[in-house]
Design a protein around this motif. Structure first.
Motif, PDB file in Angstrom:
ATOM      1  N   VAL A 239       0.791  -1.229  -0.172  1.00 26.62           N
ATOM      2  CA  VAL A 239       0.051   0.117  -0.031  1.00 26.62           C
ATOM      3  C   VAL A 239       0.935   1.160  -0.097  1.00 26.62           C
ATOM      4  CG1 VAL A 239      -2.002  -0.989   0.959  1.00 26.62           C
ATOM      5  CG2 VAL A 239      -0.282  -0.139   2.482  1.00 26.62           C
ATOM      6  N   ASP A 240       2.154   1.047  -0.458  1.00 29.70           N
ATOM      7  CA  ASP A 240       3.229   2.316  -0.343  1.00 29.70           C
ATOM      8  C   ASP A 240       3.513   2.389  -1.887  1.00 29.70           C
ATOM      9  OD1 ASP A 240       4.699   0.145  -0.990  1.00 29.70           O
ATOM     10  OD2 ASP A 240       5.879   0.430   0.872  1.00 29.70           O
ATOM     11  N   LYS A 250      -1.632   1.493  -3.713  1.00 29.51           N
ATOM     12  CA  LYS A 250      -1.512   2.745  -3.613  1.00 29.51           C
ATOM     13  C   LYS A 250      -1.696   3.827  -5.235  1.00 29.51           C
ATOM     14  CE  LYS A 250       1.166   6.668  -1.940  1.00 29.51           C
ATOM     15  NZ  LYS A 250       0.494   7.274  -0.840  1.00 29.51           N
ATOM     16  N   LEU A 313      -6.752   4.940  -0.515  1.00 29.81           N
ATOM     17  CA  LEU A 313      -5.246   5.031  -0.796  1.00 29.81           C
ATOM     18  C   LEU A 313      -4.601   5.879  -1.859  1.00 29.81           C
ATOM     19  CD1 LEU A 313      -4.548   1.242  -0.125  1.00 29.81           C
ATOM     20  CD2 LEU A 313      -3.971   2.893   1.445  1.00 29.81           C
TER      21      LEU A 313
END
Ligand code: CUA
Length: 315
Positions: A239-240, A250, A313
């Motif tokens: 999720v980065d 993301k 996100l």
């Protein structure tokens, strides 16, 4: 029980573990004693009957009935003990007690799903009550995996297209590791889980709560964030923004994306839903079609929650 682990084995935490260990140590120490006898005799004979000059030292004996009976009978008795002992323990490990609680365990690349009698399910997190026999009905969605809980001395192959069975009774509350012990591809070493052994009361509590799709008072987004971890999305999707085995979550929602077949697709709610339920339908360019389906694993509300989380996100 607060038995300690040893150099060879972790502490025994199931009813069968003590028996398995006892047999292991019997074989281990018997081998050690035989090894010592054979090695010492070898060394003794090398020294005692070494060649000295031209003199013939050995008498040319070719047969000794007593000795031959001894080295035939002793190993035969040992093998017999190990066979009877091993077979009895094997039977115990494979005959499931009638009152066992049945949980369905499914292996797939690269996680475990557990289905409970009341319809609840969990991923990589097997929850069981203490002091009660638990029967696992195992199968695989894809390749051969193997279900292994070292603390319980329980290991069973998990095959596609057929069921295998195993059972255990945990003797202590606590957390115990689950390993996959059959090489099953790139994510094999990450196919890890835990058995959480709880008191009967806590177990029933957990079961009841887990049958609920989304806990009360929790937003879809929050629930999605929890599911992202508990349903093992986290294994492949970051999720980065850093891509792994699969694209990161993301900053992707609402983007146009090139697919493996060359076509462009808008990454919207319908694409996300399709990719959760039928992951191979449209695979993002540059990635392998390795994602398993979550059909039957996630309920509609849970899919909604995951999509809400992915949408959150974006920066
Ligand atoms: Cu599943 Cu290794």
């Amino acid at each position: 029980m607060d038995e300690k682990g040893t150099l060879y084995l972790p502490p025994p935490s199931s009813t069968i573990a003590g028996e398995v260990d006892a047999l292991f140590y019997f074989i281990f120490y018997a081998s050690l004693v035989l090894f010592a006898i054979v090695t010492m005799a070898t060394v003794y004979f090398i020294v005692r009957y070494r060649r000295r000059g031209e003199k013939q030292l050995t008498s040319g004996v070719a047969h000794n009935t007593k000795l031959e009976i001894l080295w035939t009978v002793v190993p035969t008795i040992l093998v017999f003990i190990v066979f009877v002992w091993g077979f009895r323990t094997y039977l115990k490990m494979h005959v499931v007690p009638k009152d066992a609680l049945e949980i369905k365990a499914t292996g797939q690349k690269w996680f475990w799903t557990f289905d409970y009698p009341n319809g609840a399910n969990s991923i990589n997190d097997l929850v069981v009550p203490v002091g009660k026999p638990v029967k696992l009905l195992l199968s695989s969605q894809d390749v051969i995996h193997s279900f292994f809980v070292p603390d319980f001395r329980v290991k069973m192959d998990v095959l596609p297209n057929r069921y295998t069975l195993t059972w255990f009774e945990a003797t202590e509350t606590g957390e115990y590791e689950i390993f996959c012990t059959e090489y099953c591809g790139k994510g094999h070493s990450e196919m890890l889980g835990n058995v959480r052994v709880m008191s009967e009361v806590d177990y029933n509590d957990w079961l009841e709560k887990s049958a609920v799709d989304i806990p009360e008072g929790m937003s879809l987004e929050e629930a999605g964030a929890k599911l992202y971890v508990s349903k093992a999305c986290v294994t492949c999707h970051s999720v980065d923004g850093v891509p792994g085995v699969a694209p990161s979550f993301k900053g992707r929602y609402g983007e146009q994306q090139r697919m493996a077949d060359g076509g462009m697709v808008l990454l919207d709610e319908n694409y996300l839903r399709e990719s959760i339920l039928n992951p191979q339908a449209r695979v993002v360019e540059g990635y392998q079609p390795v994602m398993p389906t979550y059909q039957g694993v996630l309920k509609d509300r849970q899919i909604d929650a995951l999509i809400a989380y992915i949408k959150s996100l974006q920066e």
